[in-house]
Write a protein that holds these residues in place. Structure first.
Motif, PDB file in Angstrom:
ATOM      1  N   ASP A   1     -40.799 -59.603  77.610  1.00 35.71           N
ATOM      2  CA  ASP A   1     -40.001 -60.059  76.584  1.00 35.71           C
ATOM      3  C   ASP A   1     -38.591 -60.944  76.856  1.00 35.71           C
ATOM      4  OD1 ASP A   1     -41.357 -58.671  74.746  1.00 35.71           O
ATOM      5  OD2 ASP A   1     -40.289 -56.779  74.967  1.00 35.71           O
ATOM      6  N   GLN A   2     -38.239 -60.668  78.286  1.00 35.68           N
ATOM      7  CA  GLN A   2     -37.183 -61.467  78.935  1.00 35.68           C
ATOM      8  C   GLN A   2     -37.586 -63.087  79.129  1.00 35.68           C
ATOM      9  OE1 GLN A   2     -35.200 -59.635  82.052  1.00 35.68           O
ATOM     10  NE2 GLN A   2     -35.771 -57.355  81.314  1.00 35.68           N
ATOM     11  N   ILE A   3     -39.065 -63.093  79.424  1.00 35.72           N
ATOM     12  CA  ILE A   3     -39.555 -64.343  79.779  1.00 35.72           C
ATOM     13  C   ILE A   3     -39.461 -65.080  78.491  1.00 35.72           C
ATOM     14  CG2 ILE A   3     -41.640 -65.635  80.539  1.00 35.72           C
ATOM     15  CD1 ILE A   3     -42.100 -63.134  82.413  1.00 35.72           C
ATOM     16  N   GLU A   4     -40.036 -64.487  77.441  1.00 35.07           N
ATOM     17  CA  GLU A   4     -40.025 -65.176  76.127  1.00 35.07           C
ATOM     18  C   GLU A   4     -38.811 -65.551  75.677  1.00 35.07           C
ATOM     19  OE1 GLU A   4     -42.917 -66.415  74.638  1.00 35.07           O
ATOM     20  OE2 GLU A   4     -44.126 -65.443  76.699  1.00 35.07           O
ATOM     21  N   ALA A   5     -37.804 -64.847  75.940  1.00 36.00           N
ATOM     22  CA  ALA A   5     -36.369 -65.081  75.451  1.00 36.00           C
ATOM     23  C   ALA A   5     -35.876 -66.318  76.083  1.00 36.00           C
ATOM     24  CB  ALA A   5     -35.512 -63.813  75.644  1.00 36.00           C
ATOM     25  N   CYS A   6     -36.010 -66.482  77.485  1.00 35.50           N
ATOM     26  CA  CYS A   6     -35.803 -67.503  78.142  1.00 35.50           C
ATOM     27  C   CYS A   6     -36.414 -68.782  77.641  1.00 35.50           C
ATOM     28  CB  CYS A   6     -35.986 -67.298  79.771  1.00 35.50           C
ATOM     29  SG  CYS A   6     -34.895 -66.182  80.573  1.00 35.50           S
ATOM     30  N   LEU A   7     -37.615 -68.668  77.496  1.00 35.46           N
ATOM     31  CA  LEU A   7     -38.479 -69.941  76.989  1.00 35.46           C
ATOM     32  C   LEU A   7     -37.900 -70.307  75.667  1.00 35.46           C
ATOM     33  CD1 LEU A   7     -42.090 -68.902  78.160  1.00 35.46           C
ATOM     34  CD2 LEU A   7     -40.393 -70.594  79.265  1.00 35.46           C
ATOM     35  N   ALA A   8     -37.477 -69.327  74.722  1.00 30.43           N
ATOM     36  CA  ALA A   8     -36.967 -69.682  73.372  1.00 30.43           C
ATOM     37  C   ALA A   8     -35.558 -70.459  73.635  1.00 30.43           C
ATOM     38  CB  ALA A   8     -36.989 -68.504  72.497  1.00 30.43           C
ATOM     39  N   ASP A   9     -34.802 -70.095  74.669  1.00 26.57           N
ATOM     40  CA  ASP A   9     -33.770 -70.712  74.833  1.00 26.57           C
ATOM     41  C   ASP A   9     -33.774 -72.141  75.076  1.00 26.57           C
ATOM     42  OD1 ASP A   9     -32.319 -68.435  74.371  1.00 26.57           O
ATOM     43  OD2 ASP A   9     -32.030 -67.887  76.563  1.00 26.57           O
ATOM     44  N   ILE A  10     -34.953 -72.404  75.936  1.00 25.95           N
ATOM     45  CA  ILE A  10     -35.314 -73.865  76.207  1.00 25.95           C
ATOM     46  C   ILE A  10     -35.576 -74.599  75.218  1.00 25.95           C
ATOM     47  CG2 ILE A  10     -36.535 -75.368  78.035  1.00 25.95           C
ATOM     48  CD1 ILE A  10     -36.887 -73.035  79.897  1.00 25.95           C
ATOM     49  N   GLN A  11     -36.205 -74.117  74.302  1.00 27.47           N
ATOM     50  CA  GLN A  11     -37.085 -74.594  73.161  1.00 27.47           C
ATOM     51  C   GLN A  11     -35.727 -74.891  72.327  1.00 27.47           C
ATOM     52  OE1 GLN A  11     -39.758 -75.487  72.599  1.00 27.47           O
ATOM     53  NE2 GLN A  11     -41.131 -74.171  73.554  1.00 27.47           N
ATOM     54  N   ASP A  12     -34.568 -74.135  72.240  1.00 30.75           N
ATOM     55  CA  ASP A  12     -33.432 -74.351  71.460  1.00 30.75           C
ATOM     56  C   ASP A  12     -32.704 -75.799  71.791  1.00 30.75           C
ATOM     57  OD1 ASP A  12     -33.948 -72.334  69.787  1.00 30.75           O
ATOM     58  OD2 ASP A  12     -32.530 -70.846  70.788  1.00 30.75           O
ATOM     59  N   VAL A  13     -32.667 -75.801  73.382  1.00 31.60           N
ATOM     60  CA  VAL A  13     -32.078 -77.039  73.780  1.00 31.60           C
ATOM     61  C   VAL A  13     -32.898 -78.453  73.403  1.00 31.60           C
ATOM     62  CG1 VAL A  13     -31.276 -78.390  76.037  1.00 31.60           C
ATOM     63  CG2 VAL A  13     -30.874 -75.666  75.764  1.00 31.60           C
ATOM     64  N   LEU A  14     -34.208 -78.174  73.662  1.00 35.78           N
ATOM     65  CA  LEU A  14     -34.913 -79.481  73.408  1.00 35.78           C
ATOM     66  C   LEU A  14     -34.709 -80.112  72.029  1.00 35.78           C
ATOM     67  CD1 LEU A  14     -38.160 -78.510  74.976  1.00 35.78           C
ATOM     68  CD2 LEU A  14     -36.504 -79.964  75.937  1.00 35.78           C
ATOM     69  N   VAL A  15     -34.327 -79.248  70.985  1.00 35.92           N
ATOM     70  CA  VAL A  15     -34.172 -79.639  69.725  1.00 35.92           C
ATOM     71  C   VAL A  15     -32.845 -80.355  69.537  1.00 35.92           C
ATOM     72  CG1 VAL A  15     -35.852 -77.940  68.681  1.00 35.92           C
ATOM     73  CG2 VAL A  15     -33.188 -77.435  68.734  1.00 35.92           C
ATOM     74  N   GLU A  16     -32.027 -80.306  70.373  1.00 36.80           N
ATOM     75  CA  GLU A  16     -30.671 -81.053  70.366  1.00 36.80           C
ATOM     76  C   GLU A  16     -30.879 -82.596  70.368  1.00 36.80           C
ATOM     77  OE1 GLU A  16     -27.623 -79.516  73.115  1.00 36.80           O
ATOM     78  OE2 GLU A  16     -27.615 -77.599  72.442  1.00 36.80           O
ATOM     79  N   PRO A  17     -29.702 -83.151  69.942  1.00 38.01           N
ATOM     80  CA  PRO A  17     -29.834 -84.840  70.082  1.00 38.01           C
ATOM     81  C   PRO A  17     -30.099 -85.283  71.534  1.00 38.01           C
ATOM     82  CG  PRO A  17     -28.298 -84.143  68.646  1.00 38.01           C
ATOM     83  CD  PRO A  17     -28.554 -82.884  69.167  1.00 38.01           C
ATOM     84  N   PRO A  18     -30.689 -86.292  71.680  1.00 33.89           N
ATOM     85  CA  PRO A  18     -30.904 -87.024  73.188  1.00 33.89           C
ATOM     86  C   PRO A  18     -29.592 -87.265  73.793  1.00 33.89           C
ATOM     87  CG  PRO A  18     -32.578 -87.814  71.897  1.00 33.89           C
ATOM     88  CD  PRO A  18     -31.787 -87.058  70.703  1.00 33.89           C
ATOM     89  N   GLY A  19     -29.073 -86.884  74.976  1.00 34.90           N
ATOM     90  CA  GLY A  19     -28.056 -87.367  75.533  1.00 34.90           C
ATOM     91  C   GLY A  19     -26.886 -86.200  75.344  1.00 34.90           C
ATOM     92  N   SER A  20     -27.411 -85.186  74.776  1.00 31.06           N
ATOM     93  CA  SER A  20     -26.060 -83.952  74.698  1.00 31.06           C
ATOM     94  C   SER A  20     -26.056 -83.492  76.035  1.00 31.06           C
ATOM     95  CB  SER A  20     -26.729 -82.817  73.653  1.00 31.06           C
ATOM     96  OG  SER A  20     -27.932 -82.093  74.330  1.00 31.06           O
ATOM     97  N   SER A  21     -25.113 -82.808  76.327  1.00 32.05           N
ATOM     98  CA  SER A  21     -24.541 -82.202  77.728  1.00 32.05           C
ATOM     99  C   SER A  21     -25.638 -81.057  78.281  1.00 32.05           C
ATOM    100  CB  SER A  21     -23.251 -81.471  77.701  1.00 32.05           C
ATOM    101  OG  SER A  21     -23.202 -80.685  76.589  1.00 32.05           O
ATOM    102  N   HIS A  22     -26.001 -80.389  77.188  1.00 26.23           N
ATOM    103  CA  HIS A  22     -27.101 -79.393  77.277  1.00 26.23           C
ATOM    104  C   HIS A  22     -28.496 -79.989  77.843  1.00 26.23           C
ATOM    105  CE1 HIS A  22     -24.446 -77.054  74.551  1.00 26.23           C
ATOM    106  NE2 HIS A  22     -24.106 -76.689  75.606  1.00 26.23           N
TER     107      HIS A  22
END
Length: 222
Positions: A63-84
């Protein structure tokens, strides 16, 4: 010689079954260590990402692994060039340098051997039965009836040991198999997420490697 082998067939099956149980125990420890290594790597990888998932310390590693991967997916939907996204792009190098945690061939091979060899125990019991009967028939003793009765007892115990060992190991495998299969699924999901991040992080998300990208903590202090 045949008589000696048949007399020890039951003991050999029991000893092999005990070694098999210990092998499953080793596999369980191996899987636990791999999960822990994946969780630690992903947590270091996502420690500066926004809205990082916080889970209880007793949460299952999968469950911790899936949560970390979900965090990465959240960053990928941000606009290109964002600090994250820039921070994520820099951290991809860290993830690539520690791909040893994704090596699964040896574990999967060992698990497949442990699972497949369960089927050998009934066959070993039958083989012990055949050896016992063969030893009785090959005996030079004139009291063949008594010899056959003795050997028949060995044959029954050999068959019983083979069937009992197979049933016990099948029960153990039914407990550990979901966790082992979930570990393979976690590894696959990590690979897919890492590949997706590499595809979606473009030139706008890359900076000079000598310049440290800003993180939310740094932005708060400026």
């Amino acid at each position: 010689m045949l008589e000696l082998i048949s007399s020890y067939s039951t003991v050999a099956i029991v000893v092999a079954a005990l070694a098999h149980v210990f092998f499953f125990f080793v596999l369980a420890l191996w899987a636990r260590g791999d999960r822990k290594k994946i969780v630690q790597t992903l947590q270091r990888f996502t420690d500066s990402l926004p809205n990082r998932s916080r889970m209880d310390h007793d949460a299952h590693p999968s469950d911790q692994i899936e949560a970390c991967l979900a965090d990465i997916q959240d960053v990928l939907v941000e606009p290109p060039g964002s600090s994250h996204r820039v921070a994520l792009s820099q951290r991809m190098r860290i993830l690539d340098e520690r791909r040893d945690y994704l090596h699964s061939l040896r574990f999967d091979t060992a698990w497949n051997v442990a699972r497949t060899m369960i089927e050998a125990y009934p066959l070993a019991g039958v083989l012990g039965t055949i050896l016992a009967i063969g030893a009785a028939l090959a005996s030079d003793d004139q009291a063949s009836v008594g010899v056959i009765v003795t050997r028949f007892g060995d044959a029954i115990w050999s068959t019983f040991a083979g069937l009992a060992s197979a049933i016990t190991l099948m029960l153990i495998n039914s407990f550990v198999e979901p966790g082992f299969a979930k570990l393979s699924e976690n590894r696959l999901h990590v690979r897919e997420t890492a590949s997706k991040a590499k595809r979606e992080l473009g030139p706008a998300d890359r900076v000079d490697p000598n310049v440290m990208p800003t993180t939310p903590a740094m932005e708060a202090t400026t």
